[in-house]
Design a protein around this motif. Structure first.
Motif, short mmCIF file in Angstrom:
data_model
loop_
_atom_site.label_atom_id
_atom_site.label_comp_id
_atom_site.label_asym_id
_atom_site.label_seq_id
_atom_site.Cartn_x
_atom_site.Cartn_y
_atom_site.Cartn_z
N ASN A 154 66.22 12.78 12.31
CA ASN A 154 65.59 12.49 10.75
C ASN A 154 66.59 11.58 10.08
O ASN A 154 66.13 10.87 9.19
CB ASN A 154 65.77 13.90 10.01
N LEU A 155 68.02 11.60 10.27
CA LEU A 155 68.81 10.52 9.68
C LEU A 155 68.83 9.03 10.19
O LEU A 155 68.73 8.21 9.23
CB LEU A 155 70.46 10.87 9.97
N ILE A 156 68.81 8.86 11.50
CA ILE A 156 68.95 7.65 11.83
C ILE A 156 67.51 7.15 12.70
O ILE A 156 67.38 6.07 13.01
CB ILE A 156 69.89 7.23 13.02
N GLY A 157 66.68 8.00 13.05
CA GLY A 157 65.37 7.64 13.57
C GLY A 157 65.47 8.17 15.20
O GLY A 157 66.35 8.09 15.59
N LEU A 158 64.32 8.36 15.74
CA LEU A 158 64.16 8.87 17.09
C LEU A 158 64.73 7.75 18.05
O LEU A 158 65.46 8.21 18.69
CB LEU A 158 62.69 9.12 17.56
N ASN A 206 74.30 12.95 -10.76
CA ASN A 206 73.42 12.24 -10.07
C ASN A 206 72.83 13.28 -8.92
O ASN A 206 73.28 13.35 -7.92
CB ASN A 206 73.99 11.07 -9.24
N GLY A 207 71.53 14.02 -9.48
CA GLY A 207 71.13 15.02 -8.45
C GLY A 207 70.56 14.57 -7.39
O GLY A 207 70.36 15.39 -6.20
N GLU A 208 70.34 13.29 -7.23
CA GLU A 208 69.41 12.91 -6.05
C GLU A 208 70.41 12.76 -4.91
O GLU A 208 70.18 13.09 -3.75
CB GLU A 208 69.19 11.22 -6.29
N VAL A 209 71.93 12.55 -5.23
CA VAL A 209 72.71 12.42 -3.90
C VAL A 209 72.88 14.04 -3.49
O VAL A 209 73.44 14.17 -2.23
CB VAL A 209 73.98 11.77 -4.48
N ALA A 210 72.63 15.02 -4.00
CA ALA A 210 72.73 16.36 -3.59
C ALA A 210 71.55 16.61 -2.74
O ALA A 210 71.88 17.67 -2.24
CB ALA A 210 72.98 17.19 -4.75
N ILE A 211 70.84 15.91 -2.78
CA ILE A 211 69.37 16.14 -1.91
C ILE A 211 69.30 15.65 -0.70
O ILE A 211 69.66 14.26 -0.40
CB ILE A 211 68.01 16.19 -2.62
N GLN A 212 69.22 16.30 0.61
CA GLN A 212 69.23 15.69 1.99
C GLN A 212 68.04 14.77 1.91
O GLN A 212 67.04 15.18 1.26
CB GLN A 212 69.39 16.54 2.77
N PRO A 213 68.04 13.74 2.70
CA PRO A 213 66.75 12.80 2.49
C PRO A 213 65.72 13.46 3.07
O PRO A 213 64.57 13.34 2.37
CB PRO A 213 67.26 11.83 3.72
N TRP A 214 65.70 14.46 3.91
CA TRP A 214 64.68 15.10 4.62
C TRP A 214 64.03 16.19 3.61
O TRP A 214 62.96 16.65 3.81
CB TRP A 214 64.93 15.83 6.15
N ASP A 215 64.79 16.29 2.44
CA ASP A 215 64.11 17.30 1.59
C ASP A 215 63.53 16.63 0.23
O ASP A 215 63.23 17.25 -0.43
CB ASP A 215 65.21 18.42 0.82
N LYS A 216 63.79 15.18 0.50
CA LYS A 216 62.99 14.59 -0.70
C LYS A 216 61.69 14.53 -0.45
O LYS A 216 61.38 14.05 0.78
CB LYS A 216 63.95 13.17 -0.99
N LYS A 217 61.08 14.31 -1.54
CA LYS A 217 59.58 14.31 -1.39
C LYS A 217 59.13 12.80 -1.03
O LYS A 217 59.72 11.92 -1.57
CB LYS A 217 58.65 14.40 -3.05
N GLY A 218 58.21 12.63 -0.09
CA GLY A 218 57.92 11.49 0.28
C GLY A 218 58.85 10.75 1.38
O GLY A 218 58.76 9.64 1.92
N PHE A 219 59.57 11.74 1.93
CA PHE A 219 60.81 11.13 2.87
C PHE A 219 59.91 10.69 4.10
O PHE A 219 59.04 11.22 4.58
CB PHE A 219 61.84 12.08 3.35
N LYS A 220 60.47 9.48 4.64
CA LYS A 220 60.13 9.00 6.02
C LYS A 220 61.21 8.96 6.88
O LYS A 220 62.20 8.25 6.49
CB LYS A 220 59.29 7.51 5.69
N ILE A 221 60.96 9.33 8.14
CA ILE A 221 61.91 9.24 9.15
C ILE A 221 62.16 7.70 9.50
O ILE A 221 61.27 6.84 9.55
CB ILE A 221 61.39 9.86 10.35
N PRO A 222 63.52 7.22 9.27
CA PRO A 222 63.57 5.70 9.85
C PRO A 222 62.81 5.66 11.32
O PRO A 222 63.19 6.16 12.06
CB PRO A 222 65.22 5.71 9.95
#
Length: 716
Positions: A154-158, A206-222
């Motif tokens: 999820n962090l850097i893509g498959l 900055n609440g956004e930095v406390a949320i993991q990318p994969w827990d954000k709405k609309g997240f797309k795997i690199p």
């Protein structure tokens, strides 16, 4: 909390310093208890603004509890699953804290250690080239089970994650930064916590930095998920490519690939559960137990000095000599000089010595092209090598490694002409693969300072050195030789003196058995392919072509002439006759000699020499694939057992690591002695009897197997 130090500052930042019992921080019962208590406290904090995880150890975090995993047996899969899920729930709680979490990496972060980093929002590492970061579980027959596969994908893509996961790559800080495994580096450990705190202060509120990318709405795997055509194609094609590499012998890479594919197919939490199920299936397998035993427990035993005598002083070499600037000598010189040791490289002529020195430049040119070295590194290494044809230039060397051809009289001549130039307590080492050290040392004025150092080709790539003790070799000399091998960053195994020692005689048995099968009428391609099918890097006939059929004959003739072996004791008479016929009647000495041995080589293509089939192939020969595979594998195992029985091998660890690192034992076996443990001693003995009845007495199980069975013991 007892081993997690909890400190909160005026800005609401909590620094948790992990200092668990034992030499390293690891995922075990203690970790689960301490992390759970830390999370309980963090979740109750009213004015929390950020969290920093750091370590009081030299390493950041070492990984999971392999002792616990080694104890798991078939039927314990549910227990493993529940344990892994409990660990994951802690990491999930950590990344769902309402404030950002920072991993302050001051030392190696491998396996579970890096999985803790992945569960953090920001990862900072000291820019020290000695620090390694990664998920190397595949090298132990496992997969990263605490969320590593799913989070990294999820962090850097498959496509970026698969090479790191399937190869278990360990990367240095700058490469980790480049590939996205970490977010920043600092120059020193002193700057680490202040940098982490400054980042948290700058991002306070900055609440956004406390949320993991994969827990954000609309997240797309690199790179995309399974719906992207290129990713779907990768998922479809990767199993075929992986099968070509593993030959279906290694469960862990297949499980990792499947888990990574799930990570781009289902939602995050479902992927985590599927990762746990895949993980739970692995520790109970013989392959995982073999690999954990060899690549963790036994390798650590060796690197920790298990075979080193109890000589308190550790020696650091500043100046060594290498006599013989051929393939082996030039490789030894390149490795030693590259690590800051002055090297006198001596040959019969200046031109030969300079040619040997030039090899170091070639090695560094390749490293520079790959970004692993600089021109400055190259010049530094070259400046440390003195090419000469004069023995007197060896004066002041603390070690001389003789690397001339395998001829007893030649080696004696080199010794008598050069030994006098060693320092008073200097040691002499012969890079021999077959000749007994005790006899090589006979002309020495100080046989107690004489030892064998058997390097493997190419020296700059092969990780092993076989140290051979003669009858008069002192403990002090062995300790110095051991220290030198570790100083040049190789893995040392220690064996006692004999013809061929351990690695060469075991390796030769495989080549001679393969030749014997060809002499029986079995198709050479079938022999080679079935060798690869059991996990050998390349087929045994191809290996023989590469290392030279001619050398094998000359070594054997030298041994017979010197009275070291008797011609009539040959256990592979037909195989050796075939090899001699190829070399002496048909001038087919191997690829190095221009004409191949078993194969022809044209424009990079390889094909069986047609006349070989005319002379030997018999399509009516009836032999099963399983017999061919077992003959190729068991002959190595039996020879290793004989070395252990005869006292050539000093430990099972030396046998297993030596067979894998030195002579290409299939890694799924955990080494040739460990293979017997997982195969079952009684079953192994019975299979040896079957093979002996069909193919000869050489397949009888050595007596040491029966003794272990009677004692109810394994080879440990």
């Amino acid at each position: 909390m007892n081993t997690f130090k909890y400190q909160k500052d005026d800005n609401g930042i909590v620094v948790i310093t992990m200092d668990m019992n034992g030499p390293v921080n690891a995922i075990n019962d203690e970790f689960c208890r301490e992390m759970s208590e830390a999370l309980d406290t963090l979740e109750k904090e009213s004015d929390l603004s950020g969290v920093v995880f750091t370590s009081a150890k030299d390493t950041f975090f070492a990984g999971g509890d392999l002792n616990m995993l080694m104890a798991m047996e078939p039927g314990d899969e549910r227990k493993i699953f529940d344990t892994v899920e409990a660990n994951k729930s802690l990491f999930r709680r950590l990344e769902k804290l309402p404030v950002p979490v920072v991993a302050a990496i001051s030392g190696a972060a491998l396996g579970g250690g890096y999985e803790l980093c992945l569960a953090s929002n920001y990862r900072v590492c000291v820019d020290n080239p000695r620090i390694e970061i990664g998920l190397p579980e595949v090298s132990l027959g496992l997969l990263p089970g605490a969320g590593g596969v799913v989070r990294l994908t999820n962090l850097i893509g498959l496509e970026a994650a698969l090479p790191l996961l399937l190869e278990g790559k360990k990367v240095r800080p700058q490469q980790a930064l480049k590939t996205g495994l970490i977010d920043a580096t600092v120059q020193s450990k002193d700057e680490l916590i202040s940098h982490c705190k400054a980042w948290l202060v700058n991002n306070k509120g900055n609440g956004e930095v406390a949320i993991q990318p994969w827990d954000k709405k609309g997240f797309k795997i690199p790179g995309g998920n399974i719906n992207r055509p290129s990713i779907a194609q990768t998922v479809a094609m990767a199993p075929h490519m992986l099968l070509k590499k593993t030959r279906g012998l290694l469960p862990a890479p297949e499980a990792i690939l499947d888990t990574a594919a799930q990570a781009v197919t289902v939602n995050f939490d479902t992927a985590l559960r599927r990762e746990s199920r895949k993980f739970a299936s692995l520790p109970v397998t013989p392959v995982a137990k073999n690999m954990m035993s060899a690549f963790f427990f036994q390798l650590n035993q060796i690197n920790g000095g298990g075979s080193r005598p109890d000589v308190k002083t550790k020696f650091t070499f500043k100046k060594i000599g290498v006599i013989g600037a051929g393939m082996m000598g030039q490789g030894i010189a390149a490795v030693a000089a590259g690590l800051g040791i002055e090297v006198v490289l001596k040959d019969v002529s200046i031109d030969a010595a300079e040619k040997g020195k030039a090899y170091t430049a070639k090695v560094y040119d390749k490293k520079i092209a790959r970004g692993r070295a600089t021109e400055q590194d190259k010049e530094q290494a070259l400046s440390l090598i003195i090419a000469t044809d004069n023995d007197e230039d060896l004066k002041g060397c603390e070690l001389v490694v003789e690397a001339v051809f395998e001829d007893m009289s030649l080696k004696h001549k080199v010794l008598t002409g050069s030994e006098q130039f060693l320092t008073e307590d200097g040691i002499w080492a012969s890079n021999t693969s077959t000749l007994p050290i005790t006899q090589l040392a006979e002309p020495s004025h100080k046989p107690e300072n004489f030892i064998g150092l058997h390097f493997f080709s190419p020296v700059d790539k092969m990780p092993l050195v076989e140290i051979i003790c003669g009858e008069k070799t002192s403990d002090a000399t062995l300790a110095k030789a051991f220290d030198f091998v570790q100083q040049i960053k190789k893995t040392p195994i220690v064996v006692n003196d004999s013809v061929g020692f351990f690695t060469s005689r075991t390796f030769a048995s495989q080549l001679q058995e393969a030749a014997t099968m060809v002499s029986e009428g079995i198709h050479p391609v079938r022999v080679d392919n079935l060798g690869k099918a059991i996990g050998m890097p390349v087929g045994p006939l191809t290996v023989n072509d590469e290392v030279s059929l001619t050398i094998g004959i000359k070594v054997r003739e030298t041994q017979v002439a010197a009275g070291l072996i008797k011609a009539e004791d040959d256990r592979w008479p037909e195989g050796n006759k075939l090899i001699e016929k190829l070399v002496k009647e048909h001038n087919r000495g191997g690829r190095y000699h221009g004409e191949g041995g078993y194969f022809n080589y044209v424009d990079g293509d390889k094909a069986i020499w047609p006349q070989l089939l005319d002379m030997y192939y018999d399509s009516t020969v009836d032999i099963s694939d399983s017999d061919i595979k077992d003959r190729l594998l068991f002959i190595n195992v039996i020879e290793s057992l004989l070395c252990l029985e005869q006292g050539v091998l000093k430990s099972v660890a030396d046998a297993n690591i030596g067979s894998i690192f030195g002579i290409g034992a299939p890694i799924w076996t955990g080494g040739y002695i460990q293979f017997v443990n997982s195969y079952g001693l009684e079953r192994f003995q019975a299979r040896c009897e079957e093979l002996a009845e069909k193919y000869g007495e050489r397949f009888k199980a050595p007596a040491i197997v029966g003794k272990k069975i009677a004692a109810g013991e394994l080879f440990l």
